[in-house]
Design a protein around this motif. Structure first.
Motif, PDB file in Angstrom:
ATOM      1  N   SER A 103     -19.407  22.078   2.721  1.00  0.00           N
ATOM      2  CA  SER A 103     -20.698  21.545   3.155  1.00  0.00           C
ATOM      3  C   SER A 103     -21.174  22.298   4.384  1.00  0.00           C
ATOM      4  O   SER A 103     -20.368  22.621   5.258  1.00  0.00           O
ATOM      5  CB  SER A 103     -20.577  20.066   3.527  1.00  0.00           C
ATOM      6  OG  SER A 103     -20.361  19.295   2.393  1.00  0.00           O
ATOM      7  N   ARG A 104     -22.467  22.550   4.376  1.00  0.00           N
ATOM      8  CA  ARG A 104     -23.009  23.205   5.570  1.00  0.00           C
ATOM      9  C   ARG A 104     -23.989  22.263   6.241  1.00  0.00           C
ATOM     10  O   ARG A 104     -24.899  21.738   5.588  1.00  0.00           O
ATOM     11  CB  ARG A 104     -23.726  24.494   5.170  1.00  0.00           C
ATOM     12  CG  ARG A 104     -24.448  25.121   6.332  1.00  0.00           C
ATOM     13  CD  ARG A 104     -25.042  26.444   6.001  1.00  0.00           C
ATOM     14  NE  ARG A 104     -25.750  27.002   7.147  1.00  0.00           N
ATOM     15  CZ  ARG A 104     -26.097  28.245   7.247  1.00  0.00           C
ATOM     16  NH1 ARG A 104     -25.804  29.097   6.258  1.00  0.00           N
ATOM     17  NH2 ARG A 104     -26.759  28.674   8.290  1.00  0.00           N
ATOM     18  N   ILE A 105     -23.769  22.064   7.557  1.00  0.00           N
ATOM     19  CA  ILE A 105     -24.691  21.228   8.323  1.00  0.00           C
ATOM     20  C   ILE A 105     -25.318  22.105   9.395  1.00  0.00           C
ATOM     21  O   ILE A 105     -24.605  22.665  10.231  1.00  0.00           O
ATOM     22  CB  ILE A 105     -23.954  20.045   8.997  1.00  0.00           C
ATOM     23  CG1 ILE A 105     -23.136  19.260   7.969  1.00  0.00           C
ATOM     24  CG2 ILE A 105     -24.942  19.138   9.712  1.00  0.00           C
ATOM     25  CD1 ILE A 105     -22.189  18.242   8.573  1.00  0.00           C
ATOM     26  N   GLN A 106     -26.599  22.240   9.287  1.00  0.00           N
ATOM     27  CA  GLN A 106     -27.292  23.043  10.297  1.00  0.00           C
ATOM     28  C   GLN A 106     -27.686  22.107  11.429  1.00  0.00           C
ATOM     29  O   GLN A 106     -28.505  21.215  11.249  1.00  0.00           O
ATOM     30  CB  GLN A 106     -28.550  23.687   9.692  1.00  0.00           C
ATOM     31  CG  GLN A 106     -29.230  24.667  10.625  1.00  0.00           C
ATOM     32  CD  GLN A 106     -28.350  25.892  10.934  1.00  0.00           C
ATOM     33  OE1 GLN A 106     -27.770  26.464   9.999  1.00  0.00           O
ATOM     34  NE2 GLN A 106     -28.257  26.243  12.204  1.00  0.00           N
ATOM     35  N   PHE A 107     -27.047  22.287  12.558  1.00  0.00           N
ATOM     36  CA  PHE A 107     -27.298  21.369  13.661  1.00  0.00           C
ATOM     37  C   PHE A 107     -28.593  21.759  14.377  1.00  0.00           C
ATOM     38  O   PHE A 107     -28.793  22.918  14.738  1.00  0.00           O
ATOM     39  CB  PHE A 107     -26.122  21.388  14.650  1.00  0.00           C
ATOM     40  CG  PHE A 107     -24.957  20.538  14.207  1.00  0.00           C
ATOM     41  CD1 PHE A 107     -24.253  20.852  13.062  1.00  0.00           C
ATOM     42  CD2 PHE A 107     -24.588  19.416  14.930  1.00  0.00           C
ATOM     43  CE1 PHE A 107     -23.185  20.062  12.650  1.00  0.00           C
ATOM     44  CE2 PHE A 107     -23.536  18.630  14.520  1.00  0.00           C
ATOM     45  CZ  PHE A 107     -22.829  18.940  13.385  1.00  0.00           C
ATOM     46  N   THR A 108     -29.447  20.713  14.514  1.00  0.00           N
ATOM     47  CA  THR A 108     -30.704  20.891  15.232  1.00  0.00           C
ATOM     48  C   THR A 108     -30.864  19.704  16.168  1.00  0.00           C
ATOM     49  O   THR A 108     -30.183  18.689  16.015  1.00  0.00           O
ATOM     50  CB  THR A 108     -31.888  20.915  14.243  1.00  0.00           C
ATOM     51  OG1 THR A 108     -31.847  19.701  13.474  1.00  0.00           O
ATOM     52  CG2 THR A 108     -31.811  22.127  13.334  1.00  0.00           C
ATOM     53  N   PRO A 109     -31.753  19.822  17.127  1.00  0.00           N
ATOM     54  CA  PRO A 109     -31.898  18.716  18.081  1.00  0.00           C
ATOM     55  C   PRO A 109     -32.289  17.393  17.434  1.00  0.00           C
ATOM     56  O   PRO A 109     -31.955  16.340  17.963  1.00  0.00           O
ATOM     57  CB  PRO A 109     -32.987  19.221  19.020  1.00  0.00           C
ATOM     58  CG  PRO A 109     -32.907  20.700  18.938  1.00  0.00           C
ATOM     59  CD  PRO A 109     -32.533  21.009  17.525  1.00  0.00           C
ATOM     60  N   ASP A 110     -32.971  17.445  16.299  1.00  0.00           N
ATOM     61  CA  ASP A 110     -33.406  16.182  15.708  1.00  0.00           C
ATOM     62  C   ASP A 110     -32.440  15.670  14.636  1.00  0.00           C
ATOM     63  O   ASP A 110     -32.724  14.725  13.918  1.00  0.00           O
ATOM     64  CB  ASP A 110     -34.800  16.321  15.106  1.00  0.00           C
ATOM     65  CG  ASP A 110     -34.866  17.432  14.067  1.00  0.00           C
ATOM     66  OD1 ASP A 110     -33.841  18.172  13.933  1.00  0.00           O
ATOM     67  OD2 ASP A 110     -35.899  17.569  13.403  1.00  0.00           O
ATOM     68  N   LEU A 111     -31.294  16.329  14.532  1.00  0.00           N
ATOM     69  CA  LEU A 111     -30.305  15.865  13.557  1.00  0.00           C
ATOM     70  C   LEU A 111     -29.686  14.569  14.073  1.00  0.00           C
ATOM     71  O   LEU A 111     -29.315  14.463  15.235  1.00  0.00           O
ATOM     72  CB  LEU A 111     -29.209  16.930  13.401  1.00  0.00           C
ATOM     73  CG  LEU A 111     -28.179  16.676  12.304  1.00  0.00           C
ATOM     74  CD1 LEU A 111     -28.803  16.888  10.914  1.00  0.00           C
ATOM     75  CD2 LEU A 111     -26.968  17.592  12.468  1.00  0.00           C
ATOM     76  N   MET A 112     -29.589  13.597  13.154  1.00  0.00           N
ATOM     77  CA  MET A 112     -29.073  12.289  13.547  1.00  0.00           C
ATOM     78  C   MET A 112     -27.635  12.127  13.034  1.00  0.00           C
ATOM     79  O   MET A 112     -27.250  12.768  12.050  1.00  0.00           O
ATOM     80  CB  MET A 112     -29.946  11.177  12.962  1.00  0.00           C
ATOM     81  CG  MET A 112     -31.362  11.217  13.470  1.00  0.00           C
ATOM     82  SD  MET A 112     -31.465  11.159  15.281  1.00  0.00           S
ATOM     83  CE  MET A 112     -30.975   9.459  15.542  1.00  0.00           C
ATOM     84  N   PRO A 113     -26.858  11.266  13.646  1.00  0.00           N
ATOM     85  CA  PRO A 113     -25.481  11.066  13.183  1.00  0.00           C
ATOM     86  C   PRO A 113     -25.418  10.679  11.706  1.00  0.00           C
ATOM     87  O   PRO A 113     -24.515  11.133  11.001  1.00  0.00           O
ATOM     88  CB  PRO A 113     -24.984   9.929  14.071  1.00  0.00           C
ATOM     89  CG  PRO A 113     -25.791  10.035  15.299  1.00  0.00           C
ATOM     90  CD  PRO A 113     -27.132  10.510  14.878  1.00  0.00           C
ATOM     91  N   ALA A 114     -26.352   9.874  11.296  1.00  0.00           N
ATOM     92  CA  ALA A 114     -26.325   9.450   9.889  1.00  0.00           C
ATOM     93  C   ALA A 114     -26.542  10.624   8.953  1.00  0.00           C
ATOM     94  O   ALA A 114     -26.088  10.614   7.791  1.00  0.00           O
ATOM     95  CB  ALA A 114     -27.386   8.379   9.645  1.00  0.00           C
ATOM     96  N   ASP A 115     -27.246  11.608   9.478  1.00  0.00           N
ATOM     97  CA  ASP A 115     -27.455  12.806   8.652  1.00  0.00           C
ATOM     98  C   ASP A 115     -26.138  13.524   8.414  1.00  0.00           C
ATOM     99  O   ASP A 115     -25.996  14.321   7.491  1.00  0.00           O
ATOM    100  CB  ASP A 115     -28.419  13.769   9.354  1.00  0.00           C
ATOM    101  CG  ASP A 115     -29.797  13.162   9.540  1.00  0.00           C
ATOM    102  OD1 ASP A 115     -30.154  12.272   8.734  1.00  0.00           O
ATOM    103  OD2 ASP A 115     -30.475  13.569  10.497  1.00  0.00           O
ATOM    104  N   VAL A 116     -25.184  13.257   9.268  1.00  0.00           N
ATOM    105  CA  VAL A 116     -23.875  13.914   9.148  1.00  0.00           C
ATOM    106  C   VAL A 116     -22.913  13.029   8.366  1.00  0.00           C
ATOM    107  O   VAL A 116     -22.261  13.469   7.421  1.00  0.00           O
ATOM    108  CB  VAL A 116     -23.298  14.214  10.535  1.00  0.00           C
ATOM    109  CG1 VAL A 116     -21.906  14.814  10.416  1.00  0.00           C
ATOM    110  CG2 VAL A 116     -24.217  15.144  11.305  1.00  0.00           C
ATOM    111  N   THR A 117     -22.824  11.775   8.799  1.00  0.00           N
ATOM    112  CA  THR A 117     -21.802  10.896   8.227  1.00  0.00           C
ATOM    113  C   THR A 117     -22.266  10.235   6.929  1.00  0.00           C
ATOM    114  O   THR A 117     -21.437   9.856   6.094  1.00  0.00           O
ATOM    115  CB  THR A 117     -21.462   9.779   9.214  1.00  0.00           C
ATOM    116  OG1 THR A 117     -22.644   9.033   9.496  1.00  0.00           O
ATOM    117  CG2 THR A 117     -20.883  10.364  10.498  1.00  0.00           C
TER     118      THR A 117
END
Lengths: 488, 358
Positions: free
Chosen positions: B74-88
């Motif tokens: 999985s690739r997660i592009q981290f940006t300032p508006d990325l939220m924890p739920a977007d990850v978990t």
């Protein structure tokens, strides 16, 4: 016999490396112990340095004992290595802790342990013991060398100082330590001094001869060859022998008189220097002559006169006053002999007259001889007193505090035995004249006195200095002034 | 020692490693030290933070690893508006067949075996913290429900040391959860030529999968069995403690330049990674060199320097190098593969105390 301990495979594998490590441990222990030993010996040397006593053997003993004792101690407490430490050393070759891990996995039989052991064995086979770096730090060796050098230097230096100090204490220094050549010369000089001391000569002559030896010693230079030194010693020895022989061949009037039967009592009395004996001697001579004269045998008078003259002539040391007195006695004895033989029956009468003349001659001679002897004795006493006074005054002036033995040495030549003085001075007459002005002849030395002509100026000068110094007591001042007045 | 490793395990480890590097080599040119360290971390079960300027192949490396290990990626592009739920992931309302609404957990991208957290420092600390539990405990808790992640689980994060505007430096707690921090440097001339030449033909990745999840887990178990001599173990502990200025045996330089030293996780990481490295190099024991080599990637992000160090231009790698020299255990025989080239920092190479090196 004790069975050799069975080695584990790991121990077997590391045996040769362990041997090297053990050797290094022994060397390190020995080196460190030796260094400690050297340090201790430095301390001992420092003590030697401070006390100036030779502690070389103690220092060497301390070093040896410390080296052995501490060597064992260091080995068993510090440097003895176990298998694990050996493994670490072997890993230092570049085995990446394989050996260390293998040693820790001893006894395990899992696949990984086996593989690890095999891997270690394979890697170990690719290296040799020589690749293992020597574990003896250079710093230790350099330190040891430095300590050893300092210690040896200290030991040597302190030993040299101590030996010098010991020699100084025993009165010998390196500079004074005679070489083999010097020892030969020293022995020759010693023999000369023994010869002088044992010779039957006067103390004055001995002193003079010792002076010659002193001059000889002063003349011998360290740079002289042995041949030159021996030549100088031989020359002085010849001179000493000659002087002694001359001395022994010398006779005084008294001694010559002793050789004749007619004059022997008189000779004995004069030689003894005792005035009272002179009177007795004349008495004896008179008693021996009288029977012959009374019997009309006047040859005894002529014989006695001839013997006296002969003695005066034969004597090599002559006192003029004594010689004159004796010569007049001889002439008087000859004159007492009657021109013609007495007629029969007149022998007794003529004999009385002759003996009367003889008595007169002897009385006159006895008085002259007594005067001569007393004059001489008095002069000698005055001379001694003056010498003492001058010496005391000089000592006071110079403020010298000489050691007692030195003072005694200086006084010795002046302490003359009266008998010896007589013997030496013969008939207490004046000595032979000096050979040259200002040069004291050995004759005068042998006679035990120096002619006043030679020393008068010096005495007078010293006398003036002393009187001007004001250091003398009134008594000493008077004594000196009287003495010089008499000398006129 | 309980030993469950077999000959086959050891042989398989060796073979698989060889294949892994061979396949990675098909897509990656150069960066061999970074590749090796990353693989070590993956086998040891650690997360990796890759730091490098854009375009040096960080993302490609992670993608290639995903292919080679045949693991979901999985690739997660981290940006300032990325939220924890977007990850978990999060609970959403769904209707069942009967038309009843109910919460259903929608898994986020974290539910994968290999996570590429690209430019992780661009997300807010809140979002970054969403990874904490996943990285350490390999589980995710949402709305009070914990959900385990599939094993093996790795986070391979990247960050850009330049363009610091709008970024959020990772907090120490987050950093500590990365086993390695690797510096990805520019390729050299030869590597660059080969990269350009290869991409002219095709941009596609061609690496084959050669290691399954099971195989990777078996390799991890095998590596864990590698023995470590007591002295080597103690050395790793001493090294860790030496970075702590308040420890019983701090290094001299640590007293001056380190504010906070490495945590016990560092010591764990050192030993785990060293075991993998040893076995990877065909050795059945850990050496001092393994520890020394891995000291840089393990410790550099775990020590916090003082202001004095920053003022003197002293880098963590400088400090680590000095500590290794002070401990003096075979630091010279092998150059650290993961040591940071000074050029990466964008400044000229400097030694300790800010003095220029020749």
């Amino acid at each position: 016999m004790k069975e050799k301990k069975k080695l584990t495979p790991e121990e077997e594998m590391l045996e040769k490396y362990r041997a090297k490590v053990k050797r290094e441990a022994v060397i390190k222990s020995a080196a460190l112990a030796a260094a400690c030993g050297f340090l201790l010996s430095v301390i001992v040397s420092a003590v030697s340095f401070a006390t100036l006593y030779n502690t070389l053997y103690i220092a060497l003993g301390v070093w040896a004992a410390a080296s052995v004792g501490l060597g064992f101690l260091f080995y068993f407490l510090l440097f003895r290595t176990d298998l694990k430490q050996t493994a670490e050393r072997v890993d230092g070759i570049g085995l990446e802790e394989r050996v260390l891990t293998m040693v820790e996995l001893r006894g395990e039989s899992g696949v990984l342990a086996e593989k690890q052991r095999e891997d270690t064995k394979t890697t170990l086979s690719g290296v040799s013991v020589k690749q293992m770096k020597t574990g003896i730090p250079k710093l230790l060796l350099i330190g040891l060398a430095l300590i050893a050098v300092v210690s040896i230097f200290m030991m040597s230096y302190s030993t040299v100082l101590a030996v010098k100090a010991e020699e100084a204490r025993s009165g010998i220094t390196d500079e004074e330590k005679p070489s083999e050549d010097d020892e030969i010369i020293r022995q020759m000089i010693e023999e000369l001094r023994d010869l002088i001391d044992n010779s039957p000569v006067s103390d004055s002559l001995k002193g003079y001869l010792h002076g010659l030896v002193d001059d000889l010693e002063a003349s011998i230079k360290p740079t002289d060859s042995l041949e030159v030194k021996i030549a100088k010693v031989s020359e002085t020895a010849q001179e000493i022998h000659k002087l002694i022989e001359e001395y022994l061949s010398r006779t005084t009037i008294g001694q010559e008189l002793q050789k004749h039967d007619t004059t022997k009592p008189l000779g004995d009395a004069i030689v003894s220097g005792d005035v009272s004996k002179v009177e007795q001697a004349f008495k004896d001579m008179y008693d021996s002559i009288e029977p012959h004269v009374m019997a009309g045998e006047y040859d005894i008078l002529l014989q006695t006169a001839d013997d006296i003259d002969q003695s005066i002539e034969d004597a090599t040391v002559k006192d003029d006053a004594l010689a004159d007195a004796l010569h007049e006695l001889a002439e008087a004895l000859r004159a007492a002999v009657p021109k013609e033989p007495p007629h029969a029956g007149e022998e007794e009468h003529v004999g009385d007259e002759v003996m009367k003349d003889v008595q007169d001659a002897m009385d006159q001679a006895m008085q002259d001889i007594k005067d001569a002897l007393e004059d001489q004795q008095h002069a000698d006493e005055l001379d001694d007193q003056l010498q003492d006074a001058i010496q005391d005054a000089l000592d006071k002036l110079e403020g010298k505090e000489k050691p007692d033995d030195e003072k005694q040495d200086e006084e010795e030549p002046e302490e003359k035995d009266p008998n010896e003085n007589q013997n030496m001075s013969g008939d207490s007459g004046s000595s032979a004249p000096p050979q040259s002005d200002g040069d004291v002849s050995y004759d005068s030395v042998i006679d035990g006195q120096t002619p006043y002509d030679d020393v008068y100026d010096e005495y007078e000068q010293k006398m003036k200095e002393l009187l001007e110094s004001g250091d003398l007591t009134e008594e000493e001042r008077k004594l000196i002034e009287d003495y010089f007045k008499k000398l006129g | 020692m309980e030993n469950t490793v077999t000959e086959q395990d050891l042989k398989a480890f060796s073979e698989t490693c060889k294949n892994i590097f061979a396949q990675i080599g098909r897509d990656m040119i150069g960066q061999s030290e970074v590749v090796e360290s990353t693989v070590i971390a993956m086998i040891a079960g650690g997360n990796v933070l890759l730091e490098g300027v854009p375009g040096v192949g960080k993302t490609r490396l992670v993608r290639t690893l995903g292919r080679v290990f045949s693991l979901p990626f999985s690739r997660i592009q981290f940006t300032p508006d990325l939220m924890p739920a977007d990850v978990t992931g999060t609970n959403i309302i769904v209707k069942d067949d009967k038309g009843n609404s109910q919460f259903s957990f929608q898994k986020g991208p974290i539910f994968s075996n290999i996570i590429l957290a690209d430019e992780i420092n661009r997300a807010t600390p809140k979002t970054q913290s969403a990874l904490l539990e996943a990285m350490q405990e390999h589980k995710v808790t949402v709305m009070g429900v914990s959900r385990p992640l599939d094993e093996p689980f790795f986070v391979l994060a990247t960050q850009n040391p330049i363009e610091q505007d709008g970024t959020y430096p990772l907090p120490e707690a987050q950093m500590d959860r990365f086993m390695f921090k690797l510096i990805v440097s520019y390729p050299n001339m030869e590597e660059l030529e080969r990269i350009v030449g290869m991409t002219q033909v095709t941009m596609e990745e061609v690496a084959d999968a050669v290691c399954s999840a099971e195989e990777l887990l078996r390799m991890r178990r095998t590596a864990k069995e590698i023995p470590v001599a007591t002295e080597v173990m103690k050395y790793a502990m001493r090294l860790t403690l030496a970075t702590q200025p308040s420890s019983e045996c701090p290094a001299e330089i640590a007293k001056k330049y380190i504010r906070y030293g490495a945590s016990p996780r560092a010591a764990q990481a050192l030993i785990s990674a060293a075991k993998v490295r040893a076995l990877m190099n065909g050795r059945y024991n850990v050496s001092y060199n393994d520890i020394n080599t891995l000291a840089y990637p393990v410790l550099r992000h775990r020590i916090k320097l003082t202001f004095e160090a920053v003022a003197d231009n002293v880098t963590p790698d400088d400090v680590i190098r000095e500590i290794l020299r002070e401990l003096g255990k075979g630091t010279g025989s092998e150059k650290s593969t993961a040591e940071a080239p000074a050029a990466d920092s964008g400044s000229e190479k400097r030694g300790l105390f800010g003095k220029k090196k020749g």
